[in-house]
Design an enzyme around this catalytic site. Structure first.
Site, PDB file in Angstrom:
ATOM      1  N   ALA A 115       0.643  -1.496  -0.287  1.00  9.06           N
ATOM      2  CA  ALA A 115       0.057   0.136  -0.002  1.00  9.06           C
ATOM      3  C   ALA A 115       0.977   1.250  -0.308  1.00  9.06           C
ATOM      4  CB  ALA A 115      -0.667   0.152   1.152  1.00  9.06           C
ATOM      5  N   ASP A 157      -4.717  -0.555   4.761  1.00  7.87           N
ATOM      6  CA  ASP A 157      -3.472  -0.282   4.876  1.00  7.87           C
ATOM      7  C   ASP A 157      -3.718   0.523   3.635  1.00  7.87           C
ATOM      8  OD1 ASP A 157      -2.717  -2.476   6.507  1.00  7.87           O
ATOM      9  OD2 ASP A 157      -2.081  -3.291   4.716  1.00  7.87           O
TER      10      ASP A 157
END
Ligand code: PMV
Length: 325
Positions: A115, A157
């Site tokens: 992420a 995330d």
């Protein structure tokens, strides 16, 4: 002339896995970052290189050509291409690009590396194409990229990589910054056993399907832990946070996502004086965290090292995704 953007790694303090079913989670951005450097090319290729993974290749006319690495490289670089495509779509601008990823975040360890990479790439690509994106839009684009990597991610995330700080995340209400006046003193221990978030989330889904009346109360307990932890964070009550971490870990064990390597580091951290310790992220390997009084952190880090793990004394950061240069 290129653009460099970065985004932070994270630790989930409370609520991993349960967050996939709509429960809240508390997440902290930490001082390890992924960097994306983007330059314009004279052709239409989107060339991507990850220096950490030692892989590179380019996408052209929807085909991928591998340069360095093995067959897996395409799968690992695809989320980056997805980010570029999404921004081209929003802006109506397409361009050939060189994207270079460098990162200080361990991969597949539960610290949100993919992420962070996607968020940093989104910001750098937007900047070089002259597109103004809000943080909300960067979050959405990062989330789409995460879906390729993780299947059915909650979005926790992408949220922390984008916004940074200490946040309360819930799927239906999104991101709420948490007032965390205290530093939350913690040591991260990396088992260096890599695992797949996608598989672990699927395993939990299967367990819930088989034992709904057992797993659902565990999810509700997870929610109560988070609510109690919000209070403890506000009050700077590290002792209670430690106790809650131990309970949260026991729930994660119950749904089957701990592992021998995690248990070993957690046991050693507790013996060395941690007020609480738990796995962080998807589990199955990856990382654990230990909460402790600041003067115990070094001893706990040493204990994790002796037990065969890689310790990091993590500091929180308020900086989400940002342009570096
Ligand atoms: O990819 P990891 O290890 O940081 O785990 C993400 C957290 C999970 O709750 C397990 C999955 C999700 O999408 O929220």
């Amino acid at each position: 002339m290129g653009v460099v953007a970065s985004a932070p790694a994270k630790v989930i303090l409370f609520g991993e896995h349960f967050v996939v079913y709509g429960e809240p989670a508390i997440v902290l951005a930490i001082d390890k970052r992924a960097y994306a450097k983007v330059e314009l090319r004279n052709d239409k290729r989107v060339h991507v290189r990850s220096t950490n993974l030692g892989i590179s290749g380019y996408f052209e006319d929807n085909l991928f050509r591998l340069e360095t690495g093995n067959e897996q490289a395409k799968y690992k670089l695809e989320p980056i291409k997805k980010v570029v495509d999404k921004i081209s779509e929003i802006s109506g601008k397409t361009a050939g690009l060189d994207v270079e990823i460098r990162s200080t975040v361990p991969v597949a360890a539960g610290l949100g590396s993919s992420a962070a990479v996607a968020a940093a790439t989104a910001m750098a690509v937007a900047k070089i194409l002259g597109v103004e994106l809000s943080k909300e839009e960067i979050f959405r684009i990062t989330y789409e990229a995460e879906r390729i990597v993780h299947g059915t991610p909650s979005g926790v995330d992408p949220a922390i990589a984008t916004f940074g700080g200490t946040i309360l995340f819930q799927m239906d209400t999104g991101v709420k910054p948490l007032e965390a006046k205290m530093d939350i003193p913690l040591v991260i221990g990396d088992t260096r056993v890599s695992r797949s978030t996608r598989n672990l989330v699927a395993q939990v889904r299967e367990k819930r399907k088989r034992f709904p009346s057992i797993v659902d109360p565990i999810l509700r307990s997870g929610r109560q832990i988070v609510l109690r932890a919000i209070e403890a964070i506000r009050q700077g009550d590290i002792r209670t946070l430690g106790e809650l971490a131990n309970i949260n870990h026991a729930l994660l064990c119950a749904i089957g996502v701990s592992s021998e390597s995690l248990e070993w580091l957690i046991t050693n951290a507790r013996k060395a004086g941690a007020l609480g310790a738990k796995l962080t992220g998807a589990g199955g390997g990856g990382c654990m965290i230990a909460l402790a009084e600041p003067d115990r952190l070094e001893a706990i880090a040493e204990a994790i090292q002796r037990a065969g793990g890689t310790p990091y004394v993590a500091r929180k950061t308020d900086h989400g995704v940002r342009i570096e240069s």
